[in-house]
Each structure stands twice: as structure tokens, then as C-alpha cells.
Design an enzyme around this catalytic site. Structure first.
Site, short mmCIF file in Angstrom:
data_model
loop_
_atom_site.label_atom_id
_atom_site.label_comp_id
_atom_site.label_asym_id
_atom_site.label_seq_id
_atom_site.Cartn_x
_atom_site.Cartn_y
_atom_site.Cartn_z
N THR A 80 0.79 -1.23 0.00
CA THR A 80 0.00 0.00 0.00
C THR A 80 0.82 1.29 0.00
OG1 THR A 80 -1.84 -1.11 1.04
CG2 THR A 80 -1.72 1.28 1.35
P1 AMP Z 1 -1.69 -3.07 3.56
O1 AMP Z 1 -1.08 -3.62 4.81
O2 AMP Z 1 -0.66 -2.88 2.49
O3 AMP Z 1 -2.84 -3.89 3.15
O4 AMP Z 1 -2.21 -1.59 3.91
C1 AMP Z 1 -3.58 -1.24 3.92
C2 AMP Z 1 -3.84 -0.40 5.13
O5 AMP Z 1 -3.13 0.82 5.05
C3 AMP Z 1 -5.27 0.04 5.30
O6 AMP Z 1 -6.06 -0.92 5.95
C4 AMP Z 1 -5.14 1.29 6.15
O7 AMP Z 1 -5.41 0.99 7.50
C5 AMP Z 1 -3.67 1.67 6.02
N1 AMP Z 1 -3.54 3.05 5.60
C6 AMP Z 1 -3.91 3.60 4.44
N2 AMP Z 1 -3.65 4.92 4.41
C7 AMP Z 1 -3.08 5.23 5.58
C8 AMP Z 1 -2.58 6.42 6.16
N3 AMP Z 1 -2.61 7.58 5.50
N4 AMP Z 1 -2.06 6.35 7.41
C9 AMP Z 1 -2.01 5.18 8.07
N5 AMP Z 1 -2.48 4.02 7.58
C10 AMP Z 1 -3.01 4.02 6.36
ZN ZN Z 2 -3.72 -4.74 1.91
ZN ZN Z 3 -3.14 -1.45 -0.46
#
Ligand code: AMP
Ligand code: ZN
Ligand code: ZN
Length: 420
Positions: A80
């Protein structure tokens, strides 16, 4: 003491760095206000194959009217934070420095997404210049309804309007906030806006990408897109805003049986573990490099490990100092976990994940766009997500960046004939 040529070289390097890193005081050639605001929407974890399946009437309508791609290939690693920052910088993670959702930096220490201090600390983000910083340097106004990097002053600059990330904030509230910004008088209205949704990613992780829950999550986000479009229509802005909808990566099914345990890979006390998951990053403890390399390098079942400098060239990854020295990638559908973590976890194991090879079709991200400066009823082939940023610059009427991994030619067919 340094010799004169060495000091001169250091001075030159410092000057060059200063030239490449715009600061809060950096004001560039003012850009004429773009005729149409650009609204960049991210549906985290949405795969293009989920469109046209009966769950997404609003996205389908936008895709049919406007331009869409068969897919958008994420940058490596397909996580992400690295990919959201690529989308707004046009740089691959190895260059923009957000190399993972969890990082260790020799000077800054630890970064995790949950650490507000780190997420809001511009020094983590300063290797890239996000689009809102560029836009503001040219005198445009910006507003972010969440986006990784938007909570930090990058090169000393924050978006004009931004909010600290709030997981689970209802989609309708996010849409209403964006519409409020568009309601500002023309002299205050932002030219660039972002909007972010995490619901599809969360459901995909917990229940799997093809689960009824993931489909329901997508339907919920689609309804929010419907509210957004209706809100634009009500304001007479439908057809006057360039709406670009993307995701950061797709999602693949995983199963707890397809796990490689780090305890079975690592000789005891041989390494510091930087991160685990679809990838694992390790730094050898003093004197343990040879032992660690002998244990890890090469393929071990469903995991392959490299010295960071030997990672496959197509990933364009491994030179940034934040990339751990030994880097392992799991095959699609597999995970690298610790037994200890598995034993401690109170929630059932996840059934979906990303972070797999960006070349895997399951990792593909979404791209569709509709607006006055965008092509009508067009479908484009798969492209690399570094090329989104030059399209956004063109929509905003901003010049190309001197340092970029993106090529403006790739998405020029997404522009309408009479666009800026
Ligand atoms: P991943 O672990 O790659 O699946 O990341 C997805 C998660 O990133 C989402 O569930 C959000 O909780 C987190 N996320 C997205 N944008 C932000 C942000 N600006 N600050 C903190 N966490 C974030
Ligand atoms: Zn994810
Ligand atoms: Zn993502």
C-alpha cells in the site's frame, strides 16, 4: 582531513541535492489555474477484474463513459504505502524511499503505518515530491481526503487541506468532505483533490478476494462513488471535474497451510527481522552475514532470497538504503510468518494478501478516468503505475518533473483530443 577536491565534490553534491529537493520556500513558475479540478480516488486493493460483475454499477458507468485500462501494474513491492507514493510521485519505491509499509532507516529508526509520528514525519517521504507539493509550488491549491504521505510536511509542505488518517471513517463522510471542498468559492477551491478507501483491501485480506464480503465491500465503495457523482451533478460539476479512479494493487487468495515459517529459515540469532509477510527483509547481525547468506540465498521451496543488490532487474528495487540487506519474496499465495506471531494471533488467519510479484495478474491495480479532458469510451492496455503521475501533471497543466520514472507518452491516449 578531507582533500580540497573531496570537499569540492561534497559541496557540489550538496548543491545538487538542494537543487533536486524543493523546500517550503520553493516557488516555481506560477501555473494558470486548470479549467477543471482533478480528483484522484484510490480504492485500496481493488482488482480491475471485479468490475462489470454486477457489484459496481457506478464504477462501471464511469468506465464505460470514460477511459479505462485493462490493468495497471503496481511497482515492486506491491504494498500500500510504496504504491500510493509511486502514484503521486511518478517514482518507483527504490527511488522515493517508501520501500515498504514497515521500514528501518539507519538515521530515522522504525516506520510502521500505525506509527503516527513516523507517518507524519516528512523525512521518511522527502526522497519523492508528491503531486500536491508540486502543485502548490506552482501556486495551485490542494486537498487530501487521506493519502499516504499527506499527513507529513514533505519538503516542508502539506496539502492546503488534509486530515489525519482515520481507519473506518464512513465512506459517505469522506465523499461529503470532498464535496465540501468543491463547494468553496472559486478563489479557494482546490485544483487537486484525493480520496481514499480501505474497505475493499480489509475485506480482501480477512475473507479472500473473491469472498461475498469482499464483493459487498466493493459494492459499498461503489455506492460512495455514486454519491460522489450525484454530488458533482447536483453542483453542476459533472463533466467539469477530471475524476481518476485507481487502486494500489490487487489481491490473491492465501491459505494458512501455505506458510513458510521464518524460524525454519533463519539460523538462531543471525539476523534482525525488518518485516515479514509476502516479503521478508533481514539485516545480518555482526559476524553472521556468511551464515545468513548460506542459509537463505536462492530458492527455498516457495520462497526465494537474494542479496538486495542481486534482486531481479525487472523489480527495479534494492539500491535504497532502507531496503534490508537480504530480501526474500514468497510465491503468490504463500506467506513468510513467524510461528510465534501465528501462536499469539487471536484472529483467524487471513485469506487474502498482496505483495506478490507485480507481474502476477492477480496483483494488477485499477485505472479508470472520466472527465472533460479525458478520452471517451476508450480502453487502454496494461501499463506500469509510474506512468499515472505524468498524466495527472498534464491534467493540472503542470510541467513534467525533471526526475521521474514515468513517461507522459504512455497515458497520452487517455487524454481527450482537446485537452490541455
Ligand atoms: P496493507 O497492509 O498494504 O494492506 O495496507 C492497507 C492499510 O493501510 C489500510 O487498511 C489502512 O489501514 C492503512 N492506511 C492507508 N492509508 C493510511 C494512512 N494515510 N495512514 C495510516 N495508515 C493508512
Ligand atoms: Zn492490503
Ligand atoms: Zn493497499
Amino acid at each position: 582531513m578531507n582533500s580540497l577536491p573531496t570537499r569540492l565534490a561534497a559541496l557540489l553534491a550538496a548543491l545538487l541535492l538542494a537543487a533536486c529537493a524543493p523546500s517550503a520556500r520553493d516557488v516555481r513558475e506560477p501555473a494558470p489555474a486548470p479549467a477543471h479540478p482533478v480528483l484522484l480516488v484510490s480504492i485500496d486493493g481493488a482488482h480491475p477484474g471485479r468490475l462489470f460483475k454486477g457489484d459496481t454499477p457506478n464504477l462501471d458507468a464511469l468506465a464505460r463513459r470514460g477511459v479505462r485500462a485493462e490493468g495497471m501494474r503496481p511497482a515492486y513491492p506491491s504494498l500500500t504505502f510504496p504504491n500510493h507514493y509511486t502514484l503521486v510521485t511518478g517514482l518507483r519505491p527504490d527511488r522515493h524511499g517508501i520501500v515498504d509499509n514497515r521500514m528501518r532507516d539507519p538515521a530515522l529508526g522504525e516506520f510502521t503505518m500505525a506509527d503516527r509520528g513516523a507517518v507524519g514525519d516528512g523525512r521518511w517521504w522527502d526522497d519523492g515530491e508528491p503531486l500536491w507539493v508540486t502543485a502548490q509550488a506552482h501556486g495551485l491549491r490542494t486537498a487530501t481526503m487521506f493519502w499516504p504521505g499527506s499527513e507529513a510536511a514533505v519538503h516542508g509542505v502539506r496539502p492546503d487541506h488534509w486530515l489525519p488518517f482515520q481507519y473506518g471513517l464512513p465512506e459517505s463522510e469522506r465523499v461529503a468532505t470532498v464535496l465540501d471542498w468543491l463547494d468553496l468559492p472559486p478563489s479557494k477551491r482546490p485544483h487537486l483533490l484525493t480520496l481514499y478507501f480501505e474497505r475493499v483491501d480489509t475485506a480482501g485480506h480477512v475473507h479472500g478476494p473473491a469472498s461475498p464480503q469482499a464483493r459487498a465491500a466493493l459494492a459499498t465503495v461503489d455506492a460512495a462513488i455514486g454519491e460522489l457523482v450525484a454530488g458533482l451533478e447536483a453542483r453542476g460539476l459533472r463533466g467539469r471535474v477530471n475524476l481518476v479512479v485507481v487502486s494500489d494493487h490487487g489481491m490473491a487468495g492465501i491459505h494458512p497451510d501455505r506458510t513458510v515459517f521464518v524460524e525454519d529459515l533463519l539460523p538462531p540469532r543471525s539476523a534482525d527481522v525488518v518485516h515479514l509477510g509476502s516479503q521478508a527483509g533481514f539485516n545480518p547481525r555482526p559476524g553472521k552475514q556468511a551464515l545468513l547468506e548460506a542459509a537463505l540465498l536462492g530458492r527455498r521451496g516457495h520462497v526465494e532470497c537474494w542479496r538486495r543488490e542481486d534482486l531481479p532487474a525487472r523489480w527495479a528495487f534494492g539500491t535504497h538504503p532502507r531496503v534490508p540487506a537480504i530480501y526474500c519474496q514468497a510465491d503468490t499465495g504463500w506467506r513468510i510468518e513467524s510461528r510465534e506471531h501465528r501462536a499469539r494471533s487471536k484472529s483467524p488467519p487471513h485469506l487474502g494478501a498482496h505483495g506478490f510479484d507485480p507481474a502476477d495478474p492477480a496483483m494488477q491495480a485499477l485505472f479508470l478516468a472520466d472527465g472533460p479532458d479525458l478520452a471517451d469510451a476508450a480502453t487502454l492496455p496494461l501499463f506500469d503505475n509510474v506512468h499515472l503521475h505524468p498524466l495527472l501533471l498534464e491534467l493540472l497543466g503542470l510541467p513534467a518533473m525533471p526526475q521521474t520514472d514515468g513517461d507522459p507518452a504512455v497515458l497520452r491516449p487517455a487524454l481527450s483530443a482537446g485537452s490541455p
